[in-house]
Design a protein around this motif. Structure first.
Motif, mmCIF file in Angstrom:
data_model
loop_
_atom_site.group_PDB
_atom_site.id
_atom_site.type_symbol
_atom_site.label_atom_id
_atom_site.label_comp_id
_atom_site.label_asym_id
_atom_site.label_seq_id
_atom_site.Cartn_x
_atom_site.Cartn_y
_atom_site.Cartn_z
ATOM 1 N N ASP A 18 35.438 39.831 37.254
ATOM 2 C CA ASP A 18 34.124 39.182 37.133
ATOM 3 C C ASP A 18 34.179 37.720 37.567
ATOM 4 O OD1 ASP A 18 32.753 41.463 36.277
ATOM 5 O OD2 ASP A 18 33.308 41.106 34.186
ATOM 6 N N ASP A 19 35.270 37.025 37.226
ATOM 7 C CA ASP A 19 35.434 35.630 37.658
ATOM 8 C C ASP A 19 35.424 35.548 39.184
ATOM 9 O OD1 ASP A 19 35.786 34.793 35.012
ATOM 10 O OD2 ASP A 19 37.981 34.766 35.164
ATOM 11 N N SER B 101 45.255 29.258 40.097
ATOM 12 C CA SER B 101 43.973 29.737 39.584
ATOM 13 C C SER B 101 43.841 31.253 39.699
ATOM 14 C CB SER B 101 42.833 29.054 40.345
ATOM 15 O OG SER B 101 41.592 29.619 40.012
ATOM 16 N N THR C 259 31.984 36.256 40.676
ATOM 17 C CA THR C 259 31.097 35.104 40.502
ATOM 18 C C THR C 259 31.462 33.981 41.470
ATOM 19 O OG1 THR C 259 30.727 35.641 38.183
ATOM 20 C CG2 THR C 259 30.304 33.363 38.848
ATOM 21 N N ALA C 260 32.742 33.701 41.591
ATOM 22 C CA ALA C 260 33.193 32.608 42.464
ATOM 23 C C ALA C 260 32.894 32.882 43.938
ATOM 24 C CB ALA C 260 34.691 32.374 42.269
ATOM 25 N N THR D 70 44.961 33.630 36.912
ATOM 26 C CA THR D 70 44.240 33.690 35.642
ATOM 27 C C THR D 70 42.838 34.278 35.780
ATOM 28 O OG1 THR D 70 43.310 31.468 35.916
ATOM 29 C CG2 THR D 70 45.475 31.638 34.843
ATOM 30 N N ARG D 71 42.478 34.710 36.961
ATOM 31 C CA ARG D 71 41.105 35.188 37.208
ATOM 32 C C ARG D 71 40.929 36.658 36.851
ATOM 33 N NH1 ARG D 71 37.718 31.942 41.093
ATOM 34 N NH2 ARG D 71 38.591 29.886 40.761
ATOM 35 N N SER D 72 39.726 36.998 36.394
ATOM 36 C CA SER D 72 39.340 38.391 36.171
ATOM 37 C C SER D 72 38.504 38.848 37.371
ATOM 38 C CB SER D 72 38.511 38.516 34.892
ATOM 39 O OG SER D 72 37.235 37.912 35.086
#
Length: 167
Positions: free
Chosen positions: A35-36, A28, A39-40, A31-33
């Motif tokens: 912003d992702d 995971s 947020t997470a 593939t994260r940015s």
């Protein structure tokens, strides 16, 4: 999972996760940015702000694990973010429930623009070696100061890029 992601991005293990959870998180993270990730991890701590005297600020430093801009007091950390040490404030992580104890002990007043930020966490395993670099970057990225935001986002982008390349 947020603390595991921050630890892993910082080059640390997350031994509290099962092997299958670590595997899914590794995939995971690739593939994260930024912003992702922000947020997470937004619920990683309960943030409380207070107003304190300069003397109390200095004393409170000894009761927290430095976070965000307070971590810049360490010159190596500051250099890694391209920031300088600040003074007159404290930003740190404490176990859940400790912010109220500190507030009472140092006669702190709640204040949205205060000079004391206490980040209460229920999960402390990820801080066995101090606050992971990715968590400091995240704290900075959430700052109200444009320079700290930019430094934090840049560091998170670099960590995520390194993860995607070498994860």
């Amino acid at each position: 999972m947020a603390w595991a992601a921050l630890a892993m991005l910082s080059g640390e293990e997350a031994p509290w996760l099962e092997a299958s959870e670590r595997y899914r998180l590794r995939v995971s993270l690739g593939t994260r940015s930024v912003d992702d990730l922000m947020t997470a991890a937004r619920n990683r701590a309960v943030v409380r702000t207070f107003r304190a005297t300069p003397e109390a600020v200095e004393e409170i430093r000894g009761h927290v694990i430095p976070a965000g801009a307070s971590a810049m007091r360490d010159r190596k950390v500051a250099a890694s973010f391209g920031l300088a040490e600040g003074s007159g404030f404290v930003d740190g992580y404490v176990p859940s429930g400790v912010a109220d104890q500190i507030a009472v002990a140092f006669h702190l007043a709640g204040s949205s623009g205060g000079n004391v930020t206490l980040r209460e966490v229920e999960f402390e395993d990820a801080m066995g070696k101090g606050v992971p670099a990715a968590a400091i970057a995240l704290d900075l990225a959430e700052s109200l100061t444009a320079r700290e935001q930019a430094a934090g986002r840049s560091a998170l982008q670099r960590l995520l890029g390194e993860w995607a390349d070498h994860g």
